[in-house]
Enzyme design. Structure first.
Site, PDB file in Angstrom:
ATOM      1  N   CYS A 264       0.905  -1.164   0.000  1.00 60.05           N
ATOM      2  CA  CYS A 264       0.000   0.000   0.000  1.00 60.05           C
ATOM      3  C   CYS A 264       0.929   1.196   0.000  1.00 60.05           C
ATOM      4  O   CYS A 264       1.184   1.798   1.043  1.00 60.05           O
ATOM      5  CB  CYS A 264      -0.902  -0.034   1.225  1.00 60.05           C
ATOM      6  SG  CYS A 264      -2.126  -1.335   1.134  1.00 60.05           S
ATOM      7  N   ALA A 265       1.444   1.536  -1.154  1.00 58.73           N
ATOM      8  CA  ALA A 265       2.679   2.323  -1.220  1.00 58.73           C
ATOM      9  C   ALA A 265       2.494   3.839  -1.233  1.00 58.73           C
ATOM     10  O   ALA A 265       3.384   4.568  -0.820  1.00 58.73           O
ATOM     11  CB  ALA A 265       3.463   1.912  -2.466  1.00 58.73           C
ATOM     12  N   ALA A 266       1.362   4.316  -1.742  1.00 57.15           N
ATOM     13  CA  ALA A 266       1.230   5.764  -1.974  1.00 57.15           C
ATOM     14  C   ALA A 266       1.001   6.520  -0.666  1.00 57.15           C
ATOM     15  O   ALA A 266       0.334   5.987   0.230  1.00 57.15           O
ATOM     16  CB  ALA A 266       0.061   6.011  -2.911  1.00 57.15           C
ATOM     17  N   PRO A 267       1.549   7.730  -0.504  1.00 55.22           N
ATOM     18  CA  PRO A 267       2.281   8.533  -1.502  1.00 55.22           C
ATOM     19  C   PRO A 267       3.759   8.176  -1.661  1.00 55.22           C
ATOM     20  O   PRO A 267       4.451   8.803  -2.449  1.00 55.22           O
ATOM     21  CB  PRO A 267       2.131   9.959  -0.963  1.00 55.22           C
ATOM     22  CG  PRO A 267       2.024   9.784   0.525  1.00 55.22           C
ATOM     23  CD  PRO A 267       1.299   8.487   0.737  1.00 55.22           C
ATOM     24  N   LYS A 270       7.665   5.186   2.237  1.00 60.51           N
ATOM     25  CA  LYS A 270       8.436   3.967   2.518  1.00 60.51           C
ATOM     26  C   LYS A 270       9.090   3.436   1.254  1.00 60.51           C
ATOM     27  O   LYS A 270      10.209   2.914   1.293  1.00 60.51           O
ATOM     28  CB  LYS A 270       7.530   2.923   3.180  1.00 60.51           C
ATOM     29  CG  LYS A 270       7.105   3.387   4.552  1.00 60.51           C
ATOM     30  CD  LYS A 270       6.153   2.490   5.265  1.00 60.51           C
ATOM     31  CE  LYS A 270       5.667   3.177   6.530  1.00 60.51           C
ATOM     32  NZ  LYS A 270       4.906   4.436   6.286  1.00 60.51           N
ATOM     33  N   ASP A 285      -0.276  -0.010  -5.290  1.00 62.04           N
ATOM     34  CA  ASP A 285      -1.368   0.717  -4.628  1.00 62.04           C
ATOM     35  C   ASP A 285      -2.588   0.621  -5.523  1.00 62.04           C
ATOM     36  O   ASP A 285      -2.470   0.506  -6.739  1.00 62.04           O
ATOM     37  CB  ASP A 285      -0.998   2.188  -4.392  1.00 62.04           C
ATOM     38  CG  ASP A 285      -1.821   2.824  -3.263  1.00 62.04           C
ATOM     39  OD1 ASP A 285      -1.277   2.983  -2.149  1.00 62.04           O
ATOM     40  OD2 ASP A 285      -3.000   3.156  -3.512  1.00 62.04           O
ATOM     41  N   ASP A 332       1.648  -1.356   4.862  1.00 61.33           N
ATOM     42  CA  ASP A 332       1.320  -0.136   5.616  1.00 61.33           C
ATOM     43  C   ASP A 332      -0.171   0.076   5.350  1.00 61.33           C
ATOM     44  O   ASP A 332      -0.565   0.795   4.436  1.00 61.33           O
ATOM     45  CB  ASP A 332       2.172   1.024   5.076  1.00 61.33           C
ATOM     46  CG  ASP A 332       2.042   2.283   5.898  1.00 61.33           C
ATOM     47  OD1 ASP A 332       1.426   2.244   6.964  1.00 61.33           O
ATOM     48  OD2 ASP A 332       2.572   3.325   5.456  1.00 61.33           O
ATOM     49  N   CYS A 385      -0.877   3.702  11.089  1.00 58.81           N
ATOM     50  CA  CYS A 385      -0.736   4.945  11.874  1.00 58.81           C
ATOM     51  C   CYS A 385      -2.002   5.161  12.707  1.00 58.81           C
ATOM     52  O   CYS A 385      -2.432   6.283  12.904  1.00 58.81           O
ATOM     53  CB  CYS A 385      -0.454   6.137  10.961  1.00 58.81           C
ATOM     54  SG  CYS A 385      -1.666   6.373   9.656  1.00 58.81           S
TER      55      CYS A 385
END
Ligand SMILES: C[S@@+](CC[C@H](N)C(=O)[O-])C[C@H]1O[C@@H](n2cnc3c(N)ncnc32)[C@H](O)[C@@H]1O
Length: 453
Positions: A264-267, A270, A285, A332, A385
């Site tokens: 789940c890469a965006a933005p 990481k 993503d 993430d 988060c």
């Protein structure tokens, strides 16, 4: 008075809500910042829209001078940092329930009078003028004038009887107290009323702009401001990333040459860390729009990653269609983001318990999908988060019941952030926002590391 915000009529996750564009009338530029702030506040509380979208989605917002945009943001953010206290001050003066917009005008007016440097006459007159602008609201202008004048006269005395705990919605405060105790919850509430510092992750071996270097290497600047104006931005020497958000990748040690899936890469915070450390990264993503941000960030920093668009719950690795093709998988996961409230105070007010339920179901699916891509002997990093244990510790407990071939790696002693309690006795990272409070705090974060086989 309706002191409590009406939350998210649509009951949709905040990221799925499209902004309603409010078209300014010919008179809009007068008191433009206050107008935008009041409409933004109303929209967050009534429709559950994230504040940045509720502000920038207004046609008038883009017409405002930069200084006025900043003022609109400051007023609205102050309302969400202080909502409970503001409502307690307003309550004795409101005799008849105002409309949602009139209440937003009162809240933004009170925020200026109680917490900002705005002269009281300007806050009162500006707020009254917002209501006079339209026939629909003009009849409430007299009431707003009377209420805000009394806030000017008596507000500080009433404020002295309130607590920062009043600013945390009841259901959230209950869950934090159950999870972390009364003392920690008070400290977490105290962090909400502070403007957070700006954290930057630098490329390895490159110094960032002048600031405090935190353990782990994050460069901390006291004030946010315009990041594009900071030294090294155009050169791509660093990117904005809270010190907590940088932790999951820092925990991995030497990853040069490893094949890593950032699910789940965006933005792309990481992804950039992984690429900068020499890993072969696939950044996946489901949002094409958000992947554009990853591409922009890669281009600015001169780093490389393979980009893949798709639903991570179903995505197949073209190099290993049967799975197990990655040394490391980072999940993430999408979450309520309650840990980011220092920077986005509206997250505490546009989320409901139902959002945790629906996000937990998605997280469960995604963590099972992530596990399928981990090579034997490889590592799965799960992080969020969120401050809600159900989205962190709870997911790991459930996952380990389902996948007994995975074991939890203890992170104790791996990362010294200068905050002893960051790693729990169970070996997972649980950062609370008041950790490192003397330096400005950290985003709330959860990280677990699991090994396959
Ligand atoms: C917490 S953010 C990721 C932050 C990112 N890892 C970083 O460090 O910058 C969560 C991301 O998950 C993405 N997402 C949500 N559901 C997804 C799914 N089913 N498949 C892939 N991506 C998803 C969202 O589009 C969002 O970009």
């Amino acid at each position: 008075m309706t002191a409590k915000p009406k939350n998210n009529k649509n009951n949709k996750p905040a990221h799925k809500i499209k902004p309603k564009v409010i078209t300014p009338t010919a008179k809009a530029p007068k008191h433009g910042a206050r107008y935008v702030a009041a409409h933004g506040v109303r929209e967050v509380l009534v429709d559950g829209t994230p504040l940045d979208i509720a502000l920038s989605g207004q046609a008038l917002f883009v017409q405002l001078e930069r200084r006025d945009r900043a003022f609109a943001r400051l007023i609205a953010a102050t309302v969400f940092r202080r909502l409970g206290q503001i409502d307690k001050v307003l309550a004795p003066f409101i005799k008849k329930t105002p409309t949602d917009y009139a209440l937003a005008v009162l809240r933004t007016g009170a925020a200026q009078i109680l917490f900002l440097d705005t002269p009281a006459y300007a806050a009162v007159n500006g707020s009254v003028a917002l209501l006079r602008r339209s026939k629909k609201t003009a009849h409430m202008a007299g009431m707003a004038n009377a209420v805000l004048r009394r806030v000017t006269e008596q507000g500080q005395d009433l404020l002295a009887k309130t607590s920062t705990l009043d600013n945390i919605p009841t259901w959230l405060l209950k869950s934090w107290t159950e999870s972390y105790g009364v003392e920690a919850s008070q400290k977490m509430a105290d962090m909400l009323i502070q403007e957070p510092p700006l954290d930057l992750t630098t490329k390895p071996g490159i110094a960032g702009p002048d600031g405090e270097v935190l353990p782990g290497g994050t460069v901390r600047l006291a004030k946010a401001g315009d990041v594009r104006a900071l030294s090294g931005y155009d050169e791509g020497n660093w990117w904005v990333q809270d010190v907590s958000a940088a932790l999951p990748i820092r925990l991995l040690g030497d990853i040069s040459g490893k094949r890593i899936l950032d699910m789940c890469a965006a933005p792309g915070g990481k992804t950039l860390q992984l690429a900068a450390a020499g890993a072969n990264v696939t950044a996946l993503d489901k949002s094409e729009g958000r992947l554009e941000r990853v591409k922009e960030n890669l281009a600015r920093t001169g780093l490389k990653a393979d980009i893949a668009v798709g639903d991570a719950a179903k995505w197949r690795d073209p190099q290993n269609t049967s799975g197990g093709g990655f040394d490391i998988v980072i999940l993430d996961a999408p979450c309520t983001a309650t840990g980011t409230y220092r920077r986005r105070p509206d997250v505490l007010h546009n989320k409901k318990p139902e959002h945790i339920d629906s996000l937990a179901r998605i997280q469960e699916k995604l963590i099972m999908a992530a596990a399928r891509h981990v090579a034997p002997g490889g590592t799965l990093i799960y992080c969020t988060c969120s401050l809600q244990k159900r989205e962190g510790e709870g997911q790991i407990t459930k996952f380990m019941q389902n996948r007994t071939d995975f074991r939890l790696n203890s992170l104790l002693g791996i990362e010294d952030l200068g905050v002893a309690e960051t790693v729990t006795p169970e070996g997972v990272v649980r950062v609370l926002p008041h950790f490192m409070h003397e330096k400005g705090g950290m985003d709330g974060f959860f990280v677990a590391s699991l090994s396959c086989g």
